[in-house]
Write an enzyme that holds these catalytic residues in place. Structure first.
Site: not given
Ligand code: A2P
Length: 318
Positions: A48, A113, A53, A82
């Site tokens: 994931d 998200h 990120y 996401k």
């Protein structure tokens, strides 16, 4: 089937491995590549990540290395990313950029998200990475710069097309409250149910009501920060430590096992290979008594949410 390798069938028929590797806050390039590669070697089949990120490239390299070495086939992996708020108006462009960074033809799951779009007017579009930022509200320094003229429903309707195009095998949401889901369901163009709702869930935030609502609508919950995130007080909680010592496993694995037994997807994050290994291989079925003790932790220590960004004027989690 062993405890760490259970598969859940989603409402669109696709299958998701119940225990996945979380990668939030994994920034260091080499360590992220290696953690993903080693996780796949250990047996994880579910990774994931998210555009924000800032590690999709590294996650992609780790996956590619495992595929190139014949450890796994692409079709046997489940990869989630996401859509970040600054690209909610540009979801097709955003998923294509994510796929490029991940070196993949499709993702297994694409999530909104947060149920809030962020303003992107000041972003220079010449480099896709410019969208991967957190614009703050010039009039309120603690809040993000919310795009109040665009809704998560608008975004979700566009995601339905991404599934039809095959860029994402499944689509879903993250950080959606019951009210957000109800609002989505009532739109006339809402046709494809989200397969999952990824939210913060751990013993101090068990989310019973949200999980029950999602179950009723055939939506699987996914637990992020299942250990309580970075510097987690959960990992040193005396009640959990005593259960962990008795079972000769880490507190982290008590939390993951509890989540598996509760029946949703769980995404523990670690950048350390030994922990990644133990978080997969040292899971244990909790006795009824231990399960009940973990489930009652919130009553003893109080509810605690660790991830709560300010999206004023949008009220998340309500
Ligand atoms: P690290 O990455 O250094 O291993 P969450 O999944 O709730 O976001 O929690 C992640 C946090 O828990 C990270 O700080 C991670 O640190 C730590 N962590 C993960 N697995 C373990 C473990 N088995 N024992 C102790 N800490 C762990």
């Amino acid at each position: 089937m062993s405890f760490n390798s259970q598969i859940i069938t989603l409402n669109d028929g696709n299958k998701i491995p119940q225990v996945g590797l979380g990668t939030w806050q994994n920034k260091n390039s080499e360590a992220t590549i290696d953690s993903v590669y080693q996780a796949i070697k250990i047996g994880y089949r579910h990774i994931d990540t998210a555009a924000i990120y800032g590690n999709e490239e590294e996650v992609g390299v780790g996956i590619k290395k495992a595929i190139d070495e014949g450890i796994v086939k692409r079709e046997d992996l489940f990869v989630t990313t996401k859509l970040w708020g600054t690209q909610q108006r540009l979801s097709q462009q955003a998923i294509k950029q994510s796929l490029e960074r991940l070196q993949l033809e499709y993702v297994d799951l694409y999530l909104i998200h947060w149920p809030v779009a962020l303003k992107s007017r000041t972003i220079d579009p010449s480099d896709p990475k410019n969208y991967l930022c957190i614009p703050m509200n010039p009039d309120n320094e603690s809040a993000r710069d919310v795009d109040v003229n665009w809704t998560f429903v608008d975004t979700y309707l566009a995601l339905q097309h991404l599934k039809k195009e095959g860029l994402a095998k499944s689509i879903g949401v993250s950080n959606f409250s019951i009210n957000n889901l109800k609002e989505l369901f009532k739109h006339p163009l809402f046709k494809i149910k989200p397969v999952v709702n990824q939210v913060e869930i751990h013993p101090l935030l068990p989310q019973d009501e949200l999980i029950a609502f999602c179950k009723e609508h055939d939506i699987v919950c996914e637990a992020y920060s299942p250990l309580g995130s970075t510097s987690s007080p959960i990992l040193t909680n005396e009640t959990l430590v005593s259960i962990a010592e008795k079972l000769k496993i880490d507190v982290a694995q008590v939390c993951i096992s509890w989540a598996v037994q509760r029946g949703y997807v769980v995404l523990p994050k670690s950048s350390q290979v030994e922990r990644i290994e133990r978080n997969f291989n040292n899971l244990a079925k909790l006795s009824d008594e231990d399960f009940a003790t973990v489930s009652a932790l919130k009553e003893k220590y109080g509810e605690k949410r660790f991830v709560k960004p300010d999206f004023t004027p949008f009220k998340v989690f309500e």
